[in-house]
Design a protein around this motif. Sequence first.
Motif, short mmCIF file in Angstrom:
data_model
loop_
_atom_site.label_atom_id
_atom_site.label_comp_id
_atom_site.label_asym_id
_atom_site.label_seq_id
_atom_site.Cartn_x
_atom_site.Cartn_y
_atom_site.Cartn_z
N ASN A 194 5.83 -71.86 -99.89
CA ASN A 194 6.53 -72.51 -99.03
C ASN A 194 6.40 -72.09 -97.63
N GLU A 195 6.06 -70.61 -97.77
CA GLU A 195 5.67 -69.92 -96.12
C GLU A 195 4.56 -69.63 -96.02
N ILE A 196 3.61 -69.23 -96.85
CA ILE A 196 2.16 -69.05 -96.67
C ILE A 196 1.48 -70.01 -97.76
N THR A 197 0.54 -70.72 -97.31
CA THR A 197 -0.26 -71.73 -98.19
C THR A 197 -1.78 -71.40 -97.95
N LEU A 198 -2.25 -72.18 -99.32
CA LEU A 198 -3.86 -72.10 -99.06
C LEU A 198 -4.20 -73.24 -98.27
N SER B 81 -0.92 -81.30 -101.27
CA SER B 81 0.32 -82.25 -101.02
C SER B 81 0.83 -81.82 -99.99
N GLU B 82 1.14 -82.46 -99.03
CA GLU B 82 1.62 -82.43 -97.71
C GLU B 82 1.02 -81.15 -96.95
N GLY B 83 -0.37 -81.14 -96.97
CA GLY B 83 -1.21 -80.44 -96.35
C GLY B 83 -1.34 -78.83 -96.92
N PRO C 72 -0.49 -81.54 -86.53
CA PRO C 72 1.10 -81.76 -86.91
C PRO C 72 1.66 -80.45 -87.58
N ILE C 73 0.79 -79.76 -88.33
CA ILE C 73 1.42 -78.58 -89.26
C ILE C 73 0.63 -77.19 -88.67
N CYS C 74 0.64 -77.07 -87.50
CA CYS C 74 0.09 -76.10 -86.72
C CYS C 74 0.68 -74.78 -87.19
N HIS C 75 2.15 -74.92 -87.48
CA HIS C 75 2.89 -73.80 -87.74
C HIS C 75 2.70 -73.36 -89.21
#
Length: 404
Positions: free
Chosen positions: A181-185, A236-238, A61-64
């Motif tokens: 927000n835009e790039i995540t670990l 949190s939230e992926g 669901p969070i492939c983006h």
Amino acid sequence: MGGTVVQTSNRICSLVLVSSDFTTKVTAQAIVLPQLTKILPRFQPTREQRGEWSPIQLADPICHSPSQIDLVIGSDLTPQIMLEGIEHISKNLLAQKTIFGWILSGQMPNKVVSFSTQVEQNSNQLLESQLRKFWEVEEVPTPNLTNPEDKLCEELYLSTTSRTPEGPYIVRLPFKQSFPNEITLGQSRTTALQQFFGMGRSLQKKGDLKPLYDNVLGEYRTLNHMEETTSYEKSSEGKYYSFYLPTTRLSNPRKEPPRYVSYLMHHGDQVPDSLLMMFSPTGPTLQPDLMLLILKGHTYQFVFNGDVEKMYRQILLHKDHQNYQRIVFRSSPSSPIRDYRLRTVKFGVNCAPFLAIRTLHQLSDDVKITYPLAVPILKTETTYFQEVMTSSQQLNLSPKSFKL
């Protein structure tokens, strides 16, 4: 694979892929590589683009959201995971049904390049960088121009740095504005554990290194430079808000005292995906050029040098950012694995030289009235690896007032 032309592997593991409803199982063998891919996707689709596939139940669901890729499925398994069902979302985007859910394939406008082009591009960039360094060896370095990221680092340092009543400064890691927000670990503890076990086996074969390794970790705990923490990753939230530093090895282990570099970030092709390269700017170069500093020393009649003991570890890291410097450790193979977070600036991470030298400059500003002679030395004659090179002229001392 991994953004490199060639990777070698000497390990294969067996695994079972299971469908989302647990009704289908696919047995496979996977080749273990040092690195699979870079952080993917390399860009963020717009809200309008995501809206095109929002009604579809995706396998991810969070492939983006850019994150680490843990498994790449080869085309030999495609017949076993594909199901009937194809949806044309747009002219360039296709949704296909699999045992895991729906997956997306196609091209986002002006964003995605083919894998072969990416590999060739990286190879050319590496060659170009090497050639440039070759020709610039004898050139007098030019001062770095200030860029937006350098300004950001300076602004964050000024607005977030504080000092304890006992003296140490407390700093924060200068994350990029796009994080988180835009790039995540992604997850990192599993990789850190695998590397820790691998290094443990290596240390067992070299029995003389194991005590040195344990002593350094013991010093970290004795000096309260690290503290025990929970064994679960903060998320949190992926999105992950903690990071385990990869374990490598001891460098110059017989040096007295041994320099602890077991948790440096990887170098080479893996750098872009490491924590502080991807998510934190390096910061402006504040230290003087080492070659020019050495040449300057030849202009003095008397020269001496000093060492700022544990310079990086004298600077505390704010509690909000200590979870980005986690490690795993156990004192013996029979002991349980324990998780720790480092409380001080870690030598080897991308922004550490900036934080260390910038703190020295801040210290010189704070004590310029009390110790005016120290100001020019701290600002112009201290390198990022803790060395101070100066002369008796700088301190207005006669040669007889100190011993060489």
